[in-house]
Design a protein around this motif. Structure first.
Motif, PDB file in Angstrom:
ATOM      1  N   GLY A 189       0.823  -1.198   0.000  1.00  0.00           N
ATOM      2  CA  GLY A 189       0.000   0.000   0.000  1.00  0.00           C
ATOM      3  C   GLY A 189       0.856   1.245   0.000  1.00  0.00           C
ATOM      4  O   GLY A 189       2.016   1.227   0.425  1.00  0.00           O
ATOM      5  N   ASP A 229      -0.582   4.607   0.870  1.00  0.00           N
ATOM      6  CA  ASP A 229      -1.084   5.629   1.789  1.00  0.00           C
ATOM      7  C   ASP A 229      -1.803   4.913   2.928  1.00  0.00           C
ATOM      8  O   ASP A 229      -1.886   3.674   2.950  1.00  0.00           O
ATOM      9  CB  ASP A 229      -2.002   6.624   1.077  1.00  0.00           C
ATOM     10  CG  ASP A 229      -3.133   5.938   0.328  1.00  0.00           C
ATOM     11  OD1 ASP A 229      -3.633   4.887   0.792  1.00  0.00           O
ATOM     12  OD2 ASP A 229      -3.541   6.439  -0.737  1.00  0.00           O
ATOM     13  N   THR A 230      -2.326   5.680   3.870  1.00  0.00           N
ATOM     14  CA  THR A 230      -2.930   5.068   5.058  1.00  0.00           C
ATOM     15  C   THR A 230      -4.050   4.102   4.696  1.00  0.00           C
ATOM     16  O   THR A 230      -4.113   2.979   5.213  1.00  0.00           O
ATOM     17  CB  THR A 230      -3.468   6.158   6.005  1.00  0.00           C
ATOM     18  OG1 THR A 230      -2.392   7.022   6.391  1.00  0.00           O
ATOM     19  CG2 THR A 230      -4.070   5.532   7.251  1.00  0.00           C
ATOM     20  N   GLN A 231      -4.921   4.506   3.790  1.00  0.00           N
ATOM     21  CA  GLN A 231      -6.061   3.672   3.421  1.00  0.00           C
ATOM     22  C   GLN A 231      -5.626   2.364   2.774  1.00  0.00           C
ATOM     23  O   GLN A 231      -6.087   1.279   3.150  1.00  0.00           O
ATOM     24  CB  GLN A 231      -6.987   4.442   2.484  1.00  0.00           C
ATOM     25  CG  GLN A 231      -8.256   3.674   2.112  1.00  0.00           C
ATOM     26  CD  GLN A 231      -9.184   4.493   1.221  1.00  0.00           C
ATOM     27  OE1 GLN A 231      -8.888   5.629   0.874  1.00  0.00           O
ATOM     28  NE2 GLN A 231     -10.299   3.912   0.848  1.00  0.00           N
ATOM     29  N   THR A 232      -4.713   2.449   1.797  1.00  0.00           N
ATOM     30  CA  THR A 232      -4.303   1.229   1.100  1.00  0.00           C
ATOM     31  C   THR A 232      -3.396   0.355   1.979  1.00  0.00           C
ATOM     32  O   THR A 232      -3.403  -0.863   1.854  1.00  0.00           O
ATOM     33  CB  THR A 232      -3.589   1.562  -0.217  1.00  0.00           C
ATOM     34  OG1 THR A 232      -2.478   2.443   0.044  1.00  0.00           O
ATOM     35  CG2 THR A 232      -4.543   2.229  -1.191  1.00  0.00           C
ATOM     36  N   ARG A 233      -2.621   0.968   2.862  1.00  0.00           N
ATOM     37  CA  ARG A 233      -1.796   0.170   3.771  1.00  0.00           C
ATOM     38  C   ARG A 233      -2.662  -0.652   4.708  1.00  0.00           C
ATOM     39  O   ARG A 233      -2.348  -1.808   5.016  1.00  0.00           O
ATOM     40  CB  ARG A 233      -0.855   1.077   4.561  1.00  0.00           C
ATOM     41  CG  ARG A 233       0.316   1.596   3.731  1.00  0.00           C
ATOM     42  CD  ARG A 233       1.069   2.703   4.424  1.00  0.00           C
ATOM     43  NE  ARG A 233       2.036   3.320   3.526  1.00  0.00           N
ATOM     44  CZ  ARG A 233       2.468   4.562   3.620  1.00  0.00           C
ATOM     45  NH1 ARG A 233       2.024   5.349   4.606  1.00  0.00           N
ATOM     46  NH2 ARG A 233       3.338   5.034   2.760  1.00  0.00           N
ATOM     47  N   MET A 234      -3.731  -0.067   5.197  1.00  0.00           N
ATOM     48  CA  MET A 234      -4.663  -0.814   6.035  1.00  0.00           C
ATOM     49  C   MET A 234      -5.336  -1.930   5.233  1.00  0.00           C
ATOM     50  O   MET A 234      -5.485  -3.060   5.712  1.00  0.00           O
ATOM     51  CB  MET A 234      -5.710   0.124   6.616  1.00  0.00           C
ATOM     52  CG  MET A 234      -5.152   1.155   7.596  1.00  0.00           C
ATOM     53  SD  MET A 234      -4.469   0.407   9.100  1.00  0.00           S
ATOM     54  CE  MET A 234      -5.973  -0.167   9.876  1.00  0.00           C
ATOM     55  N   LYS A 235      -5.736  -1.607   4.018  1.00  0.00           N
ATOM     56  CA  LYS A 235      -6.395  -2.604   3.162  1.00  0.00           C
ATOM     57  C   LYS A 235      -5.497  -3.810   2.906  1.00  0.00           C
ATOM     58  O   LYS A 235      -5.939  -4.961   2.971  1.00  0.00           O
ATOM     59  CB  LYS A 235      -6.789  -1.959   1.826  1.00  0.00           C
ATOM     60  CG  LYS A 235      -7.342  -2.948   0.810  1.00  0.00           C
ATOM     61  CD  LYS A 235      -7.598  -2.274  -0.528  1.00  0.00           C
ATOM     62  CE  LYS A 235      -8.038  -3.292  -1.571  1.00  0.00           C
ATOM     63  NZ  LYS A 235      -8.246  -2.659  -2.912  1.00  0.00           N
ATOM     64  N   HIS A 236      -4.213  -3.537   2.629  1.00  0.00           N
ATOM     65  CA  HIS A 236      -3.270  -4.606   2.290  1.00  0.00           C
ATOM     66  C   HIS A 236      -2.482  -5.110   3.504  1.00  0.00           C
ATOM     67  O   HIS A 236      -1.551  -5.909   3.348  1.00  0.00           O
ATOM     68  CB  HIS A 236      -2.306  -4.129   1.206  1.00  0.00           C
ATOM     69  CG  HIS A 236      -2.981  -3.798  -0.097  1.00  0.00           C
ATOM     70  ND1 HIS A 236      -3.466  -4.772  -0.944  1.00  0.00           N
ATOM     71  CD2 HIS A 236      -3.259  -2.612  -0.697  1.00  0.00           C
ATOM     72  CE1 HIS A 236      -4.005  -4.200  -2.008  1.00  0.00           C
ATOM     73  NE2 HIS A 236      -3.892  -2.888  -1.879  1.00  0.00           N
ATOM     74  N   ASN A 237      -2.852  -4.626   4.696  1.00  0.00           N
ATOM     75  CA  ASN A 237      -2.205  -5.056   5.941  1.00  0.00           C
ATOM     76  C   ASN A 237      -0.694  -4.896   5.881  1.00  0.00           C
ATOM     77  O   ASN A 237       0.058  -5.742   6.369  1.00  0.00           O
ATOM     78  CB  ASN A 237      -2.574  -6.513   6.275  1.00  0.00           C
ATOM     79  CG  ASN A 237      -2.318  -6.862   7.731  1.00  0.00           C
ATOM     80  OD1 ASN A 237      -2.457  -6.011   8.610  1.00  0.00           O
ATOM     81  ND2 ASN A 237      -1.922  -8.090   7.997  1.00  0.00           N
TER      82      ASN A 237
END
Length: 319
Positions: free
Chosen positions: A118, A120-128
């Motif tokens: 990921g 950014d914050t959103q994609t990093r959370m999505k992709h763990n």
């Protein structure tokens, strides 16, 4: 806006001065700054060259973790045509930390699998943050077997700090899933090219990196545990992480010398994050070259060479 690492502060100061002068020239076109800008740019470029020609293992780890470093989705976007993502392990669910699918790589149909951190914050959370759970590795196994069924070469792009260490992962058989993914890599009857594009963390990386050819970007790292984790075990202190990074031989240069990887891919001066398109293209060139050397081999030969390669690693002594 460029993100500078701690050891890049002198470079940041020079490049910051260049930006200030350019802004000044925009506000007052009558001010002549071209000579001064040229001198500062030359000085900054030389300093960048000097710093990156002598990075320590700890500094290379920081570069490998740079937030702007190209990730799986960036490589797929530029290298793979008609990419069709495939999801789910058909046993539990989908794990976005590992992505995969079929597409065309420079005229060849291929299966591409890799970790995604990921951006950014959103994609990093999505992709763990690229830390896969058991279902991620079971999805990888499913896709590798699918590739073998249809005779598709497999390309894996490795970039993870390690497999997800939480209770849920352990409850669903994390170690077993990693072992089966590694075994599947060894048993494939099609070419498998693995490229460590950032971090290669422990079994979470090996599960996708047990290939016929293992490539590493110049400033990537590959290790059995993070330097921070090793320091906490050996010295009971994270302050020794830099010492651990040096002792563990985590750099591409160390690992190539030891025979753990097959090839080091040079990065642009300043790291892959400064010239993303160039780095991705050159990685694609290396993958294409390696695939050409493996395509003429039959399945049994590919399996034998792959197993011999990994069994031979333990015979190399470390001084």
């Amino acid at each position: 806006m460029h993100t500078y690492l701690d050891f890049e502060k002198p470079i940041a100061e020079l490049e910051g001065k260049v930006q200030e002068l350019r802004l000044l020239a925009q506000e007052d076109p009558s001010v002549s700054i071209s000579d001064e800008v040229a001198k500062l740019e030359q000085k900054a470029a030389q300093l960048l060259q000097d710093v990156y020609s002598s990075l320590t293992p700890w500094q290379k780890l920081q570069v490998a973790r740079h937030p702007r470093r190209p990730h799986f989705v960036d490589y797929v976007e530029r290298l793979i045509e008609d990419f069709t993502p495939l999801a789910g392990d058909r046993l539990f669910g989908e794990d976005a930390a590992i992505m995969g699918g079929v597409g065309r790589f420079r005229g060849r149909s291929v299966m591409v699998i890799g970790h995604e951190k990921g951006s950014d914050t959103q994609t990093r959370m999505k992709h763990n943050f690229g830390m896969a759970k058991p279902e991620g590795y079971r999805k990888a196994v499913r896709l590798m077997k699918l590739a073998e069924r249809f005779g598709l070469p497999v390309i894996t792009l490795v970039d993870t700090a390690g497999a997800y260490p939480g209770i849920g992962g352990e409850e669903r058989g994390q170690a077993e899933a990693i072992a089966r993914s590694t075994d599947c890599c060894l048993a494939l009857g099609v070419p498998l090219i693995a490229v460590i594009i950032g971090e290669g963390g422990s079994g979470g990386a090996v599960a996708l990196a047990t290939g016929n050819r293992v490539l590493m970007l110049e400033h990537s790292v590959y290790s059995v545990i993070s330097p921070e984790g090793a320091a906490s075990i050996l010295w009971r202190s994270g302050d020794k992480a830099q010492d651990a990074a040096t002792a563990m031989k985590i750099t591409a240069q160390n690992l190539h010398q030891l025979g753990v990887i097959d090839r080091v891919l040079p990065e642009p001066v300043g790291g892959a994050h400064r010239e993303r398109a160039q780095m991705i293209k050159e990685t694609g060139d290396a993958i294409e070259e390696e695939l050409r050397g493996l395509e003429r081999l039959d399945g049994n030969t590919l399996r034998r060479l792959r197993r011999e390669k990994f069994l031979a690693m333990g015979r190399v002594g470390v001084l």
